[in-house]
Design a protein around this motif. Structure first.
Motif, PDB file in Angstrom:
ATOM      1  N   UNK A 386       6.451  31.560   7.449  1.00 21.56           N
ATOM      2  CA  UNK A 386       7.856  31.943   7.420  1.00 21.56           C
ATOM      3  C   UNK A 386       8.070  33.441   7.275  1.00 21.56           C
ATOM      4  N   UNK A 387       6.995  34.213   7.053  1.00 25.56           N
ATOM      5  CA  UNK A 387       7.114  35.671   6.957  1.00 25.56           C
ATOM      6  C   UNK A 387       7.365  36.321   8.314  1.00 25.56           C
ATOM      7  N   UNK A 388       7.043  35.614   9.384  1.00 25.38           N
ATOM      8  CA  UNK A 388       7.079  36.216  10.719  1.00 25.38           C
ATOM      9  C   UNK A 388       8.441  36.028  11.379  1.00 25.38           C
ATOM     10  N   UNK A 389       8.838  37.031  12.166  1.00 22.99           N
ATOM     11  CA  UNK A 389      10.073  36.969  12.955  1.00 22.99           C
ATOM     12  C   UNK A 389       9.795  36.887  14.448  1.00 22.99           C
ATOM     13  N   UNK A 397       1.483  29.903  16.259  1.00 25.15           N
ATOM     14  CA  UNK A 397       1.252  29.069  15.076  1.00 25.15           C
ATOM     15  C   UNK A 397       1.452  27.595  15.413  1.00 25.15           C
ATOM     16  N   UNK A 398       2.491  27.312  16.189  1.00 26.39           N
ATOM     17  CA  UNK A 398       2.781  25.936  16.581  1.00 26.39           C
ATOM     18  C   UNK A 398       1.639  25.343  17.406  1.00 26.39           C
ATOM     19  N   UNK A 399       1.154  26.095  18.382  1.00 29.34           N
ATOM     20  CA  UNK A 399       0.077  25.617  19.244  1.00 29.34           C
ATOM     21  C   UNK A 399      -1.217  25.428  18.449  1.00 29.34           C
ATOM     22  N   UNK A 408      -5.954  28.376   7.139  1.00 28.70           N
ATOM     23  CA  UNK A 408      -6.443  29.678   6.719  1.00 28.70           C
ATOM     24  C   UNK A 408      -6.857  30.527   7.918  1.00 28.70           C
ATOM     25  N   UNK A 409      -7.480  29.897   8.905  1.00 27.94           N
ATOM     26  CA  UNK A 409      -7.899  30.610  10.109  1.00 27.94           C
ATOM     27  C   UNK A 409      -6.692  31.070  10.918  1.00 27.94           C
ATOM     28  N   UNK A 410      -5.705  30.179  11.065  1.00 32.42           N
ATOM     29  CA  UNK A 410      -4.508  30.519  11.840  1.00 32.42           C
ATOM     30  C   UNK A 410      -3.782  31.712  11.221  1.00 32.42           C
ATOM     31  N   UNK A 411      -3.540  31.634   9.909  1.00 40.71           N
ATOM     32  CA  UNK A 411      -2.782  32.689   9.247  1.00 40.71           C
ATOM     33  C   UNK A 411      -3.553  34.002   9.210  1.00 40.71           C
ATOM     34  N   UNK A 412      -4.880  33.920   9.093  1.00 36.80           N
ATOM     35  CA  UNK A 412      -5.682  35.137   9.133  1.00 36.80           C
ATOM     36  C   UNK A 412      -5.585  35.841  10.469  1.00 36.80           C
ATOM     37  N   UNK A 413      -5.619  35.069  11.548  1.00 34.98           N
ATOM     38  CA  UNK A 413      -5.516  35.645  12.889  1.00 34.98           C
ATOM     39  C   UNK A 413      -4.134  36.232  13.133  1.00 34.98           C
TER      40      UNK A 413
END
Length: 572
Positions: A386-389, A397-399, A408-413
């Motif tokens: 939710x930090x992203x605009x 993120x959805x995909x 953890x991997x998704x948010x790190x990337x």
């Protein structure tokens, strides 16, 4: 009198208005904010400003979805404000380059709304097609072909009003214009002339190599729309026509035309930028920005292989030499901050920020400086979805979640590669909102603004800001940087970035240690001449070259050794 176009010795500064300076306290940057900070831009010594979109827009893609090309979004101000900005820039010797987004419009643009009626004269202004029968559901249809959008998912959207699909290369709210329709082209050209009449000095053309679509819109082998569109031969016909219809109408003015081109090769860029062909002045290409992308693309970042990066840039130097012209950039509104991406934004923050800028500017081409780059701004520590605009990050993120990748991997990337990293507010001073706004900023301000800001660097001769000012000034005085040949040295070295620029009897050796450890240079020519040469610029305080030729090449360093993240450019 020189016939060389002004932009060959120019440096361009990009302003992303939403995040540059807010004049009214609503937390969003605006045109009057730019006016208030214009002296900062002028003091850098740049020649032009590229202004990201300020047109009326629903802001689905932060202004790259335009609903009125000839009006200013109230978020950013008024047309009178922009006229005042143009006048103020010209008074300071600055030119204004507007963002031109004409591959697509917003779905709220009156042209598109009219085109939804199959009987409308503007039906063919967009790309409409009936669906294909769905073999699994006789009452349903499938998209007209298998193209996927740049933001993933189908490139087609079914419109319930007309019962047909329309093409969108990006979000469904950004329908593609049909450039094969002459009336579309004439409407675009008229709009461009309207802006030039107001004093605009050129255009940066967003994804311009997508405007020409292949006849029949055939399926792509992999479903990737780009493979079918980016190299379509019709592009060059449209660009040549644009030159004749728009820019040739002003024989006494010299404009800058920059085409952003996805998946373009040097060979194709030569066709677009060869002056004899009269299409574009330069292109923005992405090859060097993709070198750290993994098998899954941008959001699969890999450690930088310096050999791949320097080879990519060198290839463009060599292929366009004497034929086209390069644009030079490592930062913009679509890229994470390069000092965090490829530098060291911790221990060697200043050294790596100046090294990366210095190496880039000493290539041949026109450098582009993105707001905040001149002070070494870093990535923001985003932690939650939710930090992203940014619409691209949200879709990624959805995909990735649908693919079952670990959170953890998704948010790190995302934290490493999101476009929002470039869009956090400009850090002017150490106040609560970094001097960007008196309200609450639309994206969070990085906590390092307390020490990393313009005010803190303004009077420091060894700051990143002071280094950029010296770097920019060199393009006005050193012919070898503008006109000299380019030769890459030690292409297989994993830490050394070295090349030679030559023009007449001038020979400039550029060496950079892209690492946090000392680096001994190879023996022999030309490296043996480094320590006895005349330093043009360096990024360590004891050899910073405050004035050209103001220090010996090896001042303060062990002979033949580069310190961590050290850059030197020396006449040898």
């Amino acid at each position: 009198m020189s016939t060389e176009p002004w932009w060959r010795r120019a440096v361009v500064y990009q302003v992303y208005p939403r995040s540059f300076a807010d004049s009214d306290g609503d937390g969003i940057g605006d045109i009057r904010g730019i006016l208030q900070r214009l002296d900062h831009i002028a003091a850098l010594g740049v020649d032009a400003v590229w202004l990201s979109p300020v047109y009326v827009s629903p802001q689905v893609d932060n202004g790259y979805d335009i609903s009125d090309y000839q009006a200013i979004d109230p978020t950013f101000g008024t047309l009178a404000d922009l006229d005042e900005l143009i006048e103020a820039m010209h008074a300071r010797g600055l030119r204004l380059v507007m963002d031109l987004v004409v591959n697509h419009t917003s779905d709220q643009h009156p042209w598109f709304q009219e085109s939804r009626d199959p009987a409308s004269p503007r039906r063919d202004w967009y790309i409409w097609r009936p669906g294909r029968p769905d073999p699994d559901d006789p009452g349903a249809t499938l998209p007209p072909n298998n193209w996927s959008s740049v933001f993933l998912g189908s490139a087609w959207e079914l419109d319930p009003v007309s019962g047909e699909y329309y093409l969108h290369s990006f979000t469904p709210q950004q329908p593609d214009l049909n450039w094969a329709e002459p009336a579309v082209r004439q409407a675009v050209y008229a709009m461009m002339r309207w802006w030039l009449d107001r004093g605009v000095d050129g255009f940066r053309m967003d994804v311009i190599n997508l405007i020409s679509k292949p006849e029949g819109l055939p399926d792509a082998e992999q479903g990737n729309q780009l493979e079918m569109v980016v190299n379509d031969p019709g592009l060059h016909r449209y660009l040549a026509e644009m030159r004749r219809e728009v820019f040739d109408a002003y024989p006494d003015r010299t404009f800058l035309t920059v085409g952003e081109m996805l998946a373009v090769t040097p060979e194709q860029a030569v066709l677009a930028t060869d002056p004899a062909r009269r299409e574009l002045d330069m292109v923005f290409q992405f090859e060097h920005m993709d070198v750290d992308h993994g098998a899954l693309g941008k959001y699969d970042p890999q450690p930088l292989d310096l050999r791949a990066l320097k080879a990519s840039l060198a290839r463009w130097q060599e292929m366009l030499a004497g034929q086209g012209w390069n644009s030079l950039y490592l930062n913009n509104h679509d890229q994470p901050r390069v000092v965090s991406r490829w530098g060291d934004d911790g221990r060697y923050w200043r050294e790596s920020a100046t090294l990366l800028g210095g190496v880039l500017h000493l290539h041949q081409g026109t450098p582009f400086v993105y707001q905040g780059e001149e002070i070494g701004m870093t990535n923001y520590p985003f932690a939650r979805p939710e930090d992203y605009r940014d619409v691209e990050a949200a879709r990624a993120y959805e995909i990735a979640t649908m693919m079952g990748l670990p959170e953890e991997l998704i948010l790190g990337s995302m934290a490493r590669m999101s476009r929002d990293n470039a869009r956090t507010p400009m850090q002017w001073d150490g106040d609560a909102e970094a001097g960007f706004t008196t309200g609450r900023s639309w994206l969070p301000v990085h906590q390092n603004h307390l020490w990393l800001n313009v005010a803190a660097q303004q009077d420091d001769p060894h700051s990143v800001l002071s280094f950029y000012k010296r770097l920019i000034a060199l393009r006005k005085t050193e012919d070898v940087i503008t006109t000299g040949s380019f030769r890459l040295l030690e292409p297989d070295h994993a830490r050394l970035w070295a090349f030679v620029r030559e023009s007449g009897d001038q020979r400039l050796l550029v060496v950079a240690n892209v690492s946090g450890d000392p680096l001994r240079l190879p023996a022999g020519d030309p490296f043996a001449a480094l320590d006895g040469g005349r330093l043009l610029i360096g990024n360590y305080p004891d050899g910073a070259g405050d004035a050209p030729g103001g220090a010996e090449g090896g001042a303060g360093a062990e002979p033949g050794v580069l310190r961590p993240w050290e850059l030197r450019a020396v006449y040898v």
